[in-house]
Design a protein around this motif. Structure first.
Motif, PDB file in Angstrom:
ATOM      1  N   LEU A 138       0.947  -1.262   0.038  1.00 40.03           N
ATOM      2  CA  LEU A 138      -0.023   0.212   0.051  1.00 40.03           C
ATOM      3  C   LEU A 138       0.740   1.308   0.028  1.00 40.03           C
ATOM      4  N   THR A 139       1.889   1.147   0.822  1.00 35.84           N
ATOM      5  CA  THR A 139       2.923   2.311   0.752  1.00 35.84           C
ATOM      6  C   THR A 139       3.488   2.692  -0.215  1.00 35.84           C
ATOM      7  N   VAL A 140       4.277   1.614  -0.998  1.00 37.12           N
ATOM      8  CA  VAL A 140       4.734   1.851  -2.436  1.00 37.12           C
ATOM      9  C   VAL A 140       3.661   2.391  -3.492  1.00 37.12           C
ATOM     10  N   LEU A 200      -8.564   4.456  -7.231  1.00 37.83           N
ATOM     11  CA  LEU A 200      -6.984   4.331  -6.637  1.00 37.83           C
ATOM     12  C   LEU A 200      -7.135   3.516  -5.633  1.00 37.83           C
ATOM     13  N   VAL A 201      -7.952   3.799  -4.669  1.00 38.81           N
ATOM     14  CA  VAL A 201      -7.943   2.770  -3.395  1.00 38.81           C
ATOM     15  C   VAL A 201      -8.226   1.191  -3.781  1.00 38.81           C
ATOM     16  N   GLY A 202      -9.151   1.100  -4.794  1.00 33.53           N
ATOM     17  CA  GLY A 202      -9.367  -0.368  -5.125  1.00 33.53           C
ATOM     18  C   GLY A 202      -8.080  -1.049  -5.750  1.00 33.53           C
ATOM     19  N   GLY A 203      -7.524  -0.138  -6.706  1.00 33.14           N
ATOM     20  CA  GLY A 203      -6.219  -0.650  -7.275  1.00 33.14           C
ATOM     21  C   GLY A 203      -5.267  -1.158  -6.361  1.00 33.14           C
ATOM     22  N   MET A 204      -5.093  -0.179  -5.488  1.00 30.06           N
ATOM     23  CA  MET A 204      -3.987  -0.422  -4.197  1.00 30.06           C
ATOM     24  C   MET A 204      -4.426  -1.477  -3.290  1.00 30.06           C
ATOM     25  N   VAL A 205      -5.307  -1.577  -3.046  1.00 34.50           N
ATOM     26  CA  VAL A 205      -5.950  -2.716  -2.170  1.00 34.50           C
ATOM     27  C   VAL A 205      -5.735  -4.097  -2.973  1.00 34.50           C
ATOM     28  N   HIS A 206      -6.253  -3.934  -4.283  1.00 28.92           N
ATOM     29  CA  HIS A 206      -6.143  -5.450  -4.946  1.00 28.92           C
ATOM     30  C   HIS A 206      -4.592  -5.576  -5.081  1.00 28.92           C
ATOM     31  N   THR A 207      -3.727  -4.659  -5.166  1.00 28.64           N
ATOM     32  CA  THR A 207      -2.371  -4.929  -5.453  1.00 28.64           C
ATOM     33  C   THR A 207      -1.724  -5.557  -4.104  1.00 28.64           C
ATOM     34  N   ILE A 214       2.534  -4.828  -8.761  1.00 25.30           N
ATOM     35  CA  ILE A 214       2.913  -3.270  -8.760  1.00 25.30           C
ATOM     36  C   ILE A 214       2.959  -2.975 -10.021  1.00 25.30           C
ATOM     37  N   ASP A 215       3.691  -3.869 -10.940  1.00 24.44           N
ATOM     38  CA  ASP A 215       3.940  -3.477 -12.364  1.00 24.44           C
ATOM     39  C   ASP A 215       2.404  -3.321 -12.870  1.00 24.44           C
ATOM     40  N   ASP A 216       1.402  -3.985 -12.800  1.00 26.34           N
ATOM     41  CA  ASP A 216       0.122  -3.785 -13.311  1.00 26.34           C
ATOM     42  C   ASP A 216      -0.559  -2.818 -12.703  1.00 26.34           C
ATOM     43  N   PHE A 217      -0.360  -2.097 -11.525  1.00 26.68           N
ATOM     44  CA  PHE A 217      -0.696  -0.900 -10.757  1.00 26.68           C
ATOM     45  C   PHE A 217      -0.263   0.216 -11.706  1.00 26.68           C
ATOM     46  N   GLU A 218       1.173   0.132 -11.896  1.00 30.05           N
ATOM     47  CA  GLU A 218       1.907   1.095 -12.612  1.00 30.05           C
ATOM     48  C   GLU A 218       1.602   1.448 -14.062  1.00 30.05           C
ATOM     49  N   ALA A 230      -9.182   0.375 -13.432  1.00 36.01           N
ATOM     50  CA  ALA A 230      -9.053  -0.029 -11.961  1.00 36.01           C
ATOM     51  C   ALA A 230     -10.445  -0.378 -11.246  1.00 36.01           C
ATOM     52  N   PHE A 231     -10.077  -1.239 -10.386  1.00 35.77           N
ATOM     53  CA  PHE A 231     -11.393  -1.636  -9.720  1.00 35.77           C
ATOM     54  C   PHE A 231     -11.962  -0.320  -8.633  1.00 35.77           C
TER      55      PHE A 231
END
Length: 245
Positions: A138-140, A200-207, A214-218, A230-231
């Protein structure tokens, strides 16, 4: 008529968002009705922006041009009886005639609460998430959001192609609950797109749960526009905390 700056708090559970909509209960709608009752004439409120159905606010701001017949103290007292229990007018003050709640805002600050165990008392305030969440991830992810970026994969597409999907994020941070059973996300930016914080929250929590890398998120953050956005986390975990001018 003088212009006033208004600050509202509301529980978004029973509303279809801030903005007036036909055949729907909205915060702006009930507030305009209350002011119109007080002044015995139509009153139009202009909000700093809209919140979605179910989203809460600690300090939603708006402006209105009102007849100069009541003091601020009298208006606040009257609104206690005219507004429903899930909305409160916290503050009203005369402003510059050119003040605009939306266009003069420098930044907005939101929080999002995630709970990792069942909580019946907080089911309208927290997103209850099953499974483990890696706080370090989450922090990253939160750190990667800061700065001016294109959030086209973290929003509902704008109504017009002329509207940019670029926003500048000034602050982005997760904090764990003292109990250890959840997290709060704080974010501040110059502007936000529809569903942007929730996605953003959905994407970070799923990651952080290992459902995406993390690459998918980026790639959602920095890559081309994708059909699969993103979810979107549930609306009820989100609260507008402050609008800065």
């Amino acid at each position: 008529m003088p212009r006033y700056k208004l600050t509202f708090e509301y529980d978004g559970t029973g509303f279809s968002g801030w903005q007036v909509q036909p055949e729907a209960r909205t915060v702006e709608g009930v507030a305009e009705e209350a002011f119109s009752t007080l002044y015995q004439q139509p009153v139009d409120l202009i909000g700093q922006g809209r919140t979605d159905a179910g989203v809460h606010a600690m300090a939603q701001t708006a402006h209105a041009d009102l007849p100069d017949v009541y003091t601020a103290k009298r208006i606040l007292h009257a609104m206690k009886g005219l507004l429903p229990d899930d909305v409160a007018l916290l503050q009203i003050e005369k402003s510059d005639p050119q003040f605009h709640a939306r266009f003069n805002a420098r930044s907005r600050r939101y929080r999002y609460d995630v709970h990792t165990r069942p909580s019946p008392l907080n089911r309208h305030r927290y997103w209850i998430v099953n499974g483990d969440i890696d706080e370090s991830i989450l922090t990253v992810c939160a750190g990667k959001i800061i700065g001016k970026q294109d959030f086209k994969n973290f929003c509902i597409p704008p109504d017009t192609e002329k509207m940019t999907t670029e926003c500048t994020i000034l602050f982005s941070e997760w904090k764990s609950f003292p109990s250890g059973f959840g997290f709060t996300y704080h974010i501040e930016g110059n502007r936000f797109l529809r569903h942007m914080v929730r996605r953003l929250v959905g994407g970070m929590v799923h990651t952080a749960q290992g459902k995406m890398s993390i690459d998918d998120f980026e790639s959602l953050l920095n890559g081309p526009e994708q059909k699969q956005k993103a979810f979107s986390a549930p609306a009820h975990g989100l609260t507008l905390m402050e609008v800065k001018y």
